[in-house]
Write an enzyme that holds these catalytic residues in place. Structure first.
Site, PDB file in Angstrom:
ATOM      1  CB  SER A  28      -0.930   0.011   1.216  1.00  0.00           C
ATOM      2  OG  SER A  28      -0.183  -0.015   2.425  1.00  0.00           O
TER       3      SER A  28
ATOM      4  CG  HIS B  39      -4.076  -1.677  -0.583  1.00  0.00           C
ATOM      5  ND1 HIS B  39      -4.681  -0.451  -0.787  1.00  0.00           N
ATOM      6  CD2 HIS B  39      -3.781  -1.724   0.739  1.00  0.00           C
ATOM      7  CE1 HIS B  39      -4.739   0.210   0.352  1.00  0.00           C
ATOM      8  NE2 HIS B  39      -4.194  -0.544   1.302  1.00  0.00           N
TER       9      HIS B  39
ATOM     10  CE  LYS C 264      -7.351  -0.971   2.142  1.00  0.00           C
ATOM     11  NZ  LYS C 264      -7.953  -1.439   3.416  1.00  0.00           N
TER      12      LYS C 264
END
Length: 458
Positions: free
Chosen positions: A234, A262, A294
């Site tokens: 990240s 991610h 996310k």
């Protein structure tokens, strides 16, 4: 919003006072002695004042220094609308590069309707841990969708992504074990290691030769060994060689954990993550971890893997057993987001194209993007924290929202702005942003080191 450039507006008296404060703080740290024995409550000692903590004093001094050179605090600005490629801050619209909404699914009509329908049926909370009385059908529906997405037997969902790593590692590992992880691994994993009591070793970022050497030298001293990496880092936007990691963990009889916070929605043709990207059998990895907050438009975390692993966590991991179950609108929204992601791979392709364009333009402009591979995370490294904060504020003045990452989150020389790319960004937004970043960073570097000007050798 008007900002001061350089050290304009810093009076001689203000500068002298700031220097005196900094010198005093340094002297205090050098001369620090063990604290005297606490006085009893009967002696009239007041409750402890947290403003007396050295760390609090240091933070306030840094904040005062930033204000003196015209750097506004870029953090905690309230977003007043849905954050996608643009966002609303202070009733103004900004091009937004500070959102994990990678595929634009947060706010998707089907996702919103799924959440709304879940509220109608179940309310806003399940009110208890799933062990007690909080189990609902949508919990298992979501876990099945996540397991199928990863291509493994089962999954378990928890209410916090950070706590998922902490409680899972804390429950799986013990004092006779070793966790060996990438030097840039997320804080949640290092906190989990502390909780477990296991030994911890770090190998240099993405240096699998070093990992193998450490295992060869130390594996025999421990009962169980866990290797922990991220599917997409990240801070730097790069990812490890998964097939080689699998080969290494086999040879050294270790478990492999991949944190895909991610990389879900980002890597692979349909966004299934790093295993899909490399064409690797996902069952070769013992522990898949991910977050709902996310790409998947919710909040919480999950572990996916074998049915035995999931069963073990469900009956014993404190972060699951003693925490409330995922809320109905969150669970339903995330399940729908998984469905749409797999159904509409053009979103993943759009994200990939946008990341590639940003990285190419940044290279042409001479910006340092570190090891980023041009997917959802692209840093622009400034080299010091002051420059990073100033660059963030300069871009904000120009209608672009991108946040700085500064020491101690990263090494001082690695301070940066971090750009999160989404499938929703337009090519024009990306071109405008890269050009503005190069221009403003050039201005800052022409002014020289701001700390050097202020401290003058102090």
């Amino acid at each position: 919003m008007t900002k001061q450039r350089g050290i304009g507006g810093l009076t001689g008296g203000a500068k002298d006072q700031l220097l005196a404060d900094i010198r005093s703080a340094k002297k205090t740290r050098k001369e620090r002695r063990p604290a005297p024995a606490r006085q009893s409550a009967k002696a009239g000692k007041k409750a402890f004042d947290f403003s007396e903590l050295d760390d609090v004093k240091q933070y306030r001094m840094q904040r005062a220094a930033a204000e003196l050179i015209g750097i506004d605090n870029p953090f905690f600005r309230p977003h007043e609308a849905l954050a996608r490629d643009t966002t609303l801050i202070g009733n103004q619209t900004y091009i937004n590069f500070a959102s994990y909404n990678y595929l634009g699914l947060n706010g998707h009509p089907e996702v919103a309707e799924a959440a709304t329908e879940a509220i109608r049926r179940y309310g806003t909370t399940v009110s208890a841990s799933r062990v007690v009385a909080g189990e609902r059908p949508f919990h298992r529906d979501l876990e099945k969708a996540l397991a199928d997405m990863h291509g493994v037997e089962d999954a378990v969902v928890m209410v916090s992504g950070h706590a998922t790593n902490v409680t899972s590692i804390g429950h799986l590992m013990g004092p006779n074990d070793l966790v060996i992880c990438d030097a840039l691994i997320h804080n949640s994993i290092t906190e989990g290691i502390k909780l477990s009591g296991a030994a911890r070793m770090l190998f240099p970022h993405d240096n699998l030769d070093a990992l193998e050497e450490m295992l060869a030298n130390h594996r025999s001293r421990f009962e169980r060994v866990l290797i922990a990496v991220e599917g997409l880092y990240s801070m730097d936007g790069d990812f490890p060689d998964l097939p080689r990691l699998i080969e290494i963990k086999r040879r050294h009889d270790a478990w492999l954990m991949v944190d895909e916070a991610h990389s879900i929605g980002v890597l692979g043709e349909t966004g299934r993550g790093i295993a899909e990207y490399f064409g690797t059998d996902p069952t070769e990895v013992e522990i898949w971890m991910g977050t709902l907050s996310k790409t998947l438009s919710g909040c919480g975390g999950y572990i996916a893997g074998s049915s035995a692993l999931v069963e073990y966590l469900k009956v014993g991991a404190p972060g699951f057993v003693f925490s409330v179950g995922i809320a109905p609108p969150v669970g339903a929204a995330s399940a729908k987001a998984v469905e749409i992601m797999l159904r509409e791979p053009h979103r993943v392709e759009a994200l990939r194209e946008n990341g590639r364009l940003f990285l190419e333009l940044a290279a042409e402009a001479g910006l340092d993007t570190g090891p980023s591979m041009g997917y959802s995370v692209i840093p622009v490294i400034t080299g010091d924290s002051v420059s990073a904060a100033m660059l963030s504020n300069s871009l904000f003045e120009r209608g672009i929202n991108a946040l700085p990452i500064i020491y101690p989150a990263v090494a001082e020389k690695s301070a940066r702005l971090r750009f999160f790319i989404t499938s929703e960004h337009t090519r024009e937004q990306i071109r405008q942003t890269v050009a503005a970043t190069a221009e403003e960073l050039g201005k800052i570097r022409e002014q020289g080191s701001q700390f050097g000007k202020i401290l003058g050798g102090a």
